[in-house]
Design an enzyme around this catalytic site. Structure first.
Site, mmCIF file in Angstrom:
data_model
loop_
_atom_site.group_PDB
_atom_site.id
_atom_site.type_symbol
_atom_site.label_atom_id
_atom_site.label_comp_id
_atom_site.label_asym_id
_atom_site.label_seq_id
_atom_site.Cartn_x
_atom_site.Cartn_y
_atom_site.Cartn_z
ATOM 1 C CE LYS B 26 64.117 39.843 38.069
ATOM 2 N NZ LYS B 26 64.366 38.564 37.574
ATOM 3 N NE ARG B 96 66.432 37.285 42.170
ATOM 4 C CZ ARG B 96 65.280 36.946 43.055
ATOM 5 N NH1 ARG B 96 64.045 36.558 42.204
ATOM 6 N NH2 ARG B 96 65.530 37.159 44.252
ATOM 7 N N GLY B 105 58.581 33.303 33.729
ATOM 8 C CA GLY B 105 58.601 31.846 33.890
ATOM 9 C C GLY B 105 59.500 31.277 33.076
ATOM 10 C CG MET B 107 64.840 32.778 30.148
ATOM 11 S SD MET B 107 65.793 34.228 29.364
ATOM 12 C CE MET B 107 64.994 35.442 30.078
ATOM 13 N NE ARG B 365 54.183 44.740 42.877
ATOM 14 C CZ ARG B 365 53.978 43.292 42.805
ATOM 15 N NH1 ARG B 365 54.570 42.605 41.893
ATOM 16 N NH2 ARG B 365 53.615 42.501 44.016
ATOM 17 C CG HIS B 481 47.808 35.062 45.416
ATOM 18 N ND1 HIS B 481 46.403 34.194 44.924
ATOM 19 C CD2 HIS B 481 48.475 34.999 44.144
ATOM 20 C CE1 HIS B 481 46.546 34.121 43.703
ATOM 21 N NE2 HIS B 481 47.635 34.455 43.368
ATOM 22 C CB SER B 797 25.712 49.981 14.420
ATOM 23 O OG SER B 797 26.069 49.563 15.717
ATOM 24 C CB CYS B 864 25.773 48.228 18.962
ATOM 25 S SG CYS B 864 25.457 47.282 17.723
ATOM 26 C CE1 TYR B 884 26.766 54.087 18.347
ATOM 27 C CE2 TYR B 884 26.790 55.601 16.431
ATOM 28 C CZ TYR B 884 26.471 54.342 16.887
ATOM 29 O OH TYR B 884 25.557 53.751 16.168
#
Lengths: 916, 916
Positions: B26, B96, B105, B107, B365, B481, B797, B864, B884
């Site tokens: 931060k 902070r 979440g 601290m 961001r 949200h 596979s 697969c 593949y």
């Protein structure tokens, strides 16, 4: 090419036991016996190198081998006094394959070779038994046509059926509605008279001519060369190739071919055949022991069709004993058995035939024996200075002592005696009657204990014998198939119980009074319960209670020697104080697995468990688990006291919660009433908890991630119990074990939980108790990430049951449908749930050990799956360097012995090393 | 110690983006923004080294740091023009934590620090908003008491409830029967008036005094020092320690502590707050795009409580746009957004606040965007020469293009329009209405498609949004949200649909006529079906048919670039010709998994399948499988034709047979009738086939060990089909794959079976077709023994679904009960069935690759399982060197892009290397 034909017979042999690669197992064994001066039917072995040359040369028998046959045959003729191809003194031979590795049933064998129409007449005259001679001829043609000439069997079988139907008509047996199998039962080969056999032989020859365009070869030498080529050819038949590929046997080895004189025990009253043991295979007593039949073939004794005579006097009807009837042959047999036991330094099981007064040993091998006999023989041989203590330890198959440890009938229990037979294999067995091996297997798979009841048994019955608690036969002696196999399996067996008559769906027992007079009969059908006492040969009606095993002095001696050399500790899986006591009595050195959930099923507790499951929130769940706390604590106190001074590993709750809920409607209703909730609520919870694959479901520490209250209670119960017994002066070593761990993060959360509760308990109790924290390794991921897990775990305990289930992707509960086929076809050498799958599961165990140790040098390693009591697995665990194995209490002595053997074989034992 | 306090603000900063270790994520980010000249609220960061010193010194703030605070605060005051502790121009700050690694979440954070009774009066006067000031104060005391003073929350909550009840009485709301949660809904914080708040503050102070014995600290500097110490102290709180242990974050890192001026968007009409994107996050169009609210706090926009105004003109109500109402701030914002996008070379998502006319950026961001926008932005940025083609490939999250590939509503289908909202996240979604996230998860776990309907969403709803087909909210804008999260998930979302009123158990939709006049209402309850079109914001009644996705030109361009650099091939899992065609259209380069059993369920075939299952013997089984042969052959012909020239891997029968039997009584009876057997027989067979753990049961090649007829038929069908299409000139490359192999011996038996049938078919058809023989690797044992398996298998596979189930011991069908908790608590970083568990399952894949190649250098390796379409897993498969990946047809483009990214990151791509 070096020498290509190796002769044996008359006390001489070109080869010996060390030459398996060249002569095959069979050829080398016969050469060794002959060298020892043991009379064997003479013969010769054509080497595996000839087989290689045979293929290199385009499937042609090398000329120098073909040209060497008359000389080799001449040596046989000289010894037995007959002539190959002779019409008056016909010599017949067998031609068999024999490779360096055993490949049972994969390659071909031809018997009675050397017959044609003229010679068979001579054989009939010579033996005075036309039926015998013609039957041998017909069987020879059948086999030769199939093996050497490649003619399909179907037409031969049709011809035999036609002959049987004709005989049935003659005998007045109604046969039109019988199928072939029923026909064979009603009209066995033995009722085909010489005329019928002659007709059959003629028909067989017609079939060969039609199929091959050539008549059946009449010249014995042509027959011989053809048979030898066919034996070499059979090395490359389809099933042999697949078998080799599956068993990693090199194609290049090739097979040897052994040609050996046939001997017949059924050539008259100066002939006979028998089976003998150098010591009693049932008790181990040093006493020569055997049975024989005069004028009979070997298969008559083994199949138990006729009840045989004793060999020595004092073991039954003396007048019919070999000792009395053929004193010369008896004397010779006594000498041979002594020679063989002293040469092989172990109890021998011998097959012999007497032809015209001459004794021939057909085979000798280390004899199968009961566990009890095995221990006694090993201990007595040490005392006789024949073998060392270490050898004695290695001599006893640990699985076989299981028999000594199993309960026997309670002598004081009321019993209703039904019948007496031969005490063929010791131990008690109770179960429902079944009349076929398939049925035995089927019912046993459903968890029903069964007793297999048969007139006599054959190799086709083995899977049913395995599945049964015991075997009862109406016919056959102590060396009959049923008896020998049952002893090997450690199953209770009563054989030759002649008062029993066995039908397809029922058995009838004739009852006798004390004076031996018949008083009536009693019928039993499938599903009725009987009890066998294989140690006395008695059969009882219904279920009879049993008492614990009592162990012999020899057993104690042997276990003492074993404990001296063993490196690994042996613990027991014990969930209750009672189990813990039993285990300690059997020598357990701690508890390796205490399953806390087994304590949950008690009537007073299950209610609280169910309340916990139904709890809607944390508070309600707390209330319910608090009710369980005192119960759990009491249990642990009991186990700790029994195991005072020894470690006790307690696994926290493992099974999914639905295992604690009833499944049936009435019980669900009752549960709802008891808990004061609606039935719908209970049903809903049951449905919510249902899992498609519970083995891979919400269980183990996953329960504690979602509902930590349960583990919190369990940890508290463990540590409070530990504090209490410690306060009372008991030395206590609790180990807290987390089940079904797959990631380190789970262990971090669990360790935090355990430490948090421990801190509380120790503060409450004002006392600290040292404990260890560890995890099960029972998922492949746990093995792979063992390095990380060892950061938090002080010990690993391999849960090889679940590890096998997940590594192989096989649910043990469901494996019945295919595991048998897997073992039978050799895809698995053994059931991987009985004996650990070393290349697969074992590789993960080794990986986890190495990675665990890399992180934590002194990490303690053990195993607590069923494999802990399996000798082969124990041997692997020794190599993997585990510190201990843990198994059920009754298997503790097995594990002790197996661990001692493993130490000896790995050279990790205490005391003098393997070179002494 | 070096410098311990790093200032930022007013276009300057002591630190920059590279100093995460010292300043935390931060602190470094704020420093970087400030350096760029972007206005951020000024502040300073106390370094992680101070945290270390704090612990080293016995949890005491070093004197030089404490003494440096006034100077640092002075720099903030200079910039914002207020005073920390001033009663007239109060400066409030946030304190902070911020560590090098994100620990969400874990601290503590304290907001609005710097208030006391006197200052709060000043703040009220300064803002003209007494309620705002007092509410900030009450919240500050609550947080500070908990975080810094360690007072338990309970009493504060009781005080708040008491205040609410009092307010309820005043408002005349009947509240005596409401529980606390219901009370909070009826009496939200916003109705507490200044008098109520003052009472609450007094009560809070009493609680602090009673609990700590000291009055609440009034001095802002005491508050600040206390808060800084608490932030450092929170590095070592219990949950942070567990989190670090679980995430392998070193204890030694420590946290930094950032003190920053609070800014308020709700200080009057010259204030406001908003969210903006530099390009349209829904379409990717190069168009500045955002929403704001005047006189509001940031959370008002994000929570969607008020429907926001546009920022620019032309995007709605111009009169309420920022451009019109605050032209200066708007101009500044335009400059800032251009600066940020050009600096970060990606579309930015910014949060800003305007306080008293001054713009502050709170955060920037890289913006979340739809898949469509992601592709368009990446391709356009290449054309703008901002990024390279390789960067463009790496820019697009492959999962996000899933949205482009999903069907949308059929434009021609009849629809009943219910309502219109904002087109918050594109795509169509149909399902049953649910009103809570828990219910969404529960029903989705049962296989029900659901639409989550909420007034608005919050982070607690995320699991329900994940489970739902779509989300409908009554409130909130395009940056609410619900909208942001749904776009990230690629879920259809209609937000801010104000004609919908959402209750607890029902929603009521107000209907309008074409002129916008309400015509009535319609109610819906849980379980009713609706359809959302997230691209238009429309809500329809019932289920509306959908049509396939159509792909944009940009998408084609991006995929073309991806195909140029990708090393691994991408195949598809396709069971039918139709699937194969779809897959080829999406760019599949073959079929990696054709599941033969899916062909068995067809109505005409299932009868023969059931006849086969009920067959009592080999002959009957042969008869039944022969009926299936023509069907299977036709299917394979179809798939081979669609995949002309490309490989097709066909897996022989895998599931346990009971999957083909009906379970319900009526169906069982019908089946018995159709097959002409008794119902009992069918019931018996059903019971016989029942398995406790079918996942680990009688399936895969185990079926062929016991019933070879099934595989014989399948192999015949494959090879006959191959011969037929080859005869018609189609290039065909069949690969026959054995499922659930665990031992080499199984493969030996299977290889023999395949070769035997192949020989027959080729002889019959007079034509040979080259084919490959290989095995699934889906059990841990197969991975461990891969070296042996490669003796017979020409390809492997990886069936990573089953390999995950067995390696982790988790049944996918049952995992719902705990897997959520495992992911939520971080035990698993991701659901291991969605993204391969690299350290566990991945280790087995790598082992198998290495061992397989050691035996057979050119062994062909693929995957697969579902993981073949998961980008993170594809990246792992690239590292493991697979040839593949194979996935469902709709995921083929995702896999193509993911494989390209993996090639770029591993440096294994074609063309210019990563250094260009």
């Amino acid at each position: 090419m070096a020498r290509s034909i190796y002769f044996f017979g008359a006390g001489q042999a070109d080869g010996d036991a060390t030459m398996k690669a060249l002569l095959g197992g069979k050829g080398a064994g016969l050469a060794e016996m002959s060298r020892l001066g043991v009379p064997v039917p003479p013969g010769f072995t054509i080497t595996t190198e000839v087989c290689t040359a045979y293929y290199a040369g385009g499937a042609v028998l090398p000329e120098e081998v073909a040209s060497g046959l008359p000389e080799a045959m001449g040596r046989i003729e000289t010894i037995v006094g007959g002539g190959f191809g002779s019409k008056t003194e016909p010599l017949l031979v067998s031609v068999r394959s024999g490779s360096r590795a055993s490949m049972p049933g994969m390659m071909d064998t031809i018997l009675n070779l050397g017959l044609n129409d003229a010679i068979v007449a001579g054989l009939a005259a010579r033996t005075g038994n036309e039926r015998f001679a013609l039957d041998a001829y017909r069987r020879f043609i059948l086999t030769y046509a199939g093996v050497v000439l490649g003619v399909a069997r179907e037409q031969f079988e049709e011809a035999l059926v036609a002959a049987r139907r004709k005989a049935a008509t003659t005998l007045g047996v109604e046969h039109s509605r019988l199928n072939n199998a029923e026909l064979e039962r009603k009209v066995p080969d033995s009722v085909l008279d010489p005329e019928a056999l002659r007709g059959l032989i003629a028909r067989e020859k017609e079939i060969v001519l039609a199929a091959t365009g050539k008549p059946f070869p009449d010249d014995p030498w042509d027959q011989l060369r053809g048979a030898i080529q066919a034996v070499f050819g059979s090395w490359n038949n389809h099933r042999a190739k697949v078998y080799r590929k599956m068993n990693d046997i090199p194609e290049s080895w090739g097979t040897a071919c052994t040609v050996q004189a046939m001997v017949f025990g059924n050539m008259g009253d100066d002939s006979g055949t028998g089976v003998a043991f150098t010591r009693d295979p049932s008790t181990g007593e040093r006493l020569f022991f055997g049975e024989w039949l005069p004028n009979a073939q070997g298969e008559d004794v083994v199949a138990g069709v006729r009840t045989p005579n004793p060999i020595s006097k004092g073991r039954g009807d003396d007048a019919r004993s070999l000792e009395v009837l053929m004193p010369e042959a008896f004397k010779q047999l006594m000498a041979v058995q002594a020679r063989l036991e002293s040469h092989f330094r172990d109890m021998q099981d011998m097959e012999f035939t007497i032809q015209g007064g001459s004794l021939y040993l057909l085979q000798t091998r280390n004899g199968k024996r009961t566990g009890r006999a095995s221990v006694r023989i090993a201990v007595e041989m040490v005392k006789e200075k024949v073998i060392t203590e270490h050898e004695a330890i290695l001599r006893v198959d640990p699985s076989s002592i299981d028999q000594l440890l199993h309960p026997s009938l309670d002598p004081n229990a009321p019993k209703t005696l039904l019948a007496r037979g031969l005490p063929a294999s010791p131990g008690a067995g109770t179960g429902q009657i079944v009349f076929s091996a398939d049925e035995a297997e089927r019912r046993a798979a459903q968890g029903t204990a069964v007793i297999l009841v048969r007139a006599e048994t054959s190799p086709e019955d083995i899977h049913g014998m395995k599945a049964a608690q015991g075997i009862l036969t109406a016919r056959g002696g102590m060396t009959s198939h049923a008896a020998v196999v049952a002893r090997g399996m450690g199953k209770s067996c009563v054989a030759g119980c002649s008062s029993v008559s066995v039908g397809r769906d029922a058995m009838t027992v004739t009852l006798y009074d004390d004076d031996g007079r018949p008083t009536g009969t009693k019928s039993f059908k499938a599903g009725d319960v009987i009890t066998l006492d294989g140690g006395t040969g008695r059969v009882y009606q219904g279920a009879v209670p049993t008492v614990a095993a009592s162990l012999s002095g020899e057993f104690g001696e042997l276990m003492g020697w074993a404990d001296k050399v063993r490196r690994m500790r042996v613990r027991a899986n014990a969930d209750t104080p009672h189990d813990a006591r039993t285990a300690r009595n059997f020598g357990a050195e701690g508890v390796g697995l205490c399953r806390t959930e087994h304590m949950f099923f008690d009537e007073e507790r299950i209610e609280a468990v169910r309340e916990m499951i139904l709890a809607g929130d944390k508070t309600a769940r707390h209330r319910a688990v608090d009710k369980l706390l005192p119960f759990q604590r009491e249990d642990f106190i009991g186990v700790f006291k029994e195991m005072a001074g020894l470690p006790v590993t307690i696994r926290l709750l493992d099974p999914p919660l639905h295992e604690f809920l009833p499944q049936e409607k009435a019980q669900l209703e009752q549960m709802a009433q008891v808990l004061g909730v609606s039935v719908q609520e209970v049903v809903r919870k049951n449905e919510e908890l249902h899992e498609f694959n519970p083995m891979l479901g919400h269980r183990g520490c996953r329960l504690a991630i979602t509902y930590p209250e349960i583990y919190e209670m369990q940890v508290r119960a463990i540590l409070e119990a530990a504090c209490e017994v410690a306060a009372a002066g008991v030395e206590v070593h609790p180990e807290i074990m987390i089940p079904l761990t797959m990631t380190r993060r789970e262990l971090v959360v669990m360790r935090e939980l355990v430490d948090r509760i421990a801190e509380k308990v120790f503060a409450d109790k004002g006392r600290k108790v040292a404990f260890h924290f560890g995890t099960m390794i029972e998922l492949p991921r746990a093995a792979i990430r063992a390095g990380e897990l060892a950061e938090d775990a002080e010990f690993f305990s391999f849960g090889t049951n679940d590890l096998t289930q997940t590594t192989l992707g096989i649910s043990r509960d469901d494996a019945g449908k295919f595991l048998g086929a897997y073992v039978d076809t050799g895809i698995f050498a053994k059931d991987p749930f009985q004996s650990i799958d070393v290349p697969g599961v074992g590789a993960l165990v080794e990986m986890a050990c190495a990675r665990g140790r890399a992180t934590r040098k002194d990490i303690h390693l053990g195993v607590c799956g069923e494999h802990g009591g399996d000798p082969a697995s124990v041997s692997f665990f020794e190599k993997a360097g585990l510190d201990y194995v843990s198994c059920s209490p009754y298997r503790v002595p097995i594990a002790r012995l197996a661990a001692a053997q493993a130490s000896l074989l790995a050279g990790s034992h205490a005391g003098p090393k393997a070179t002494d």
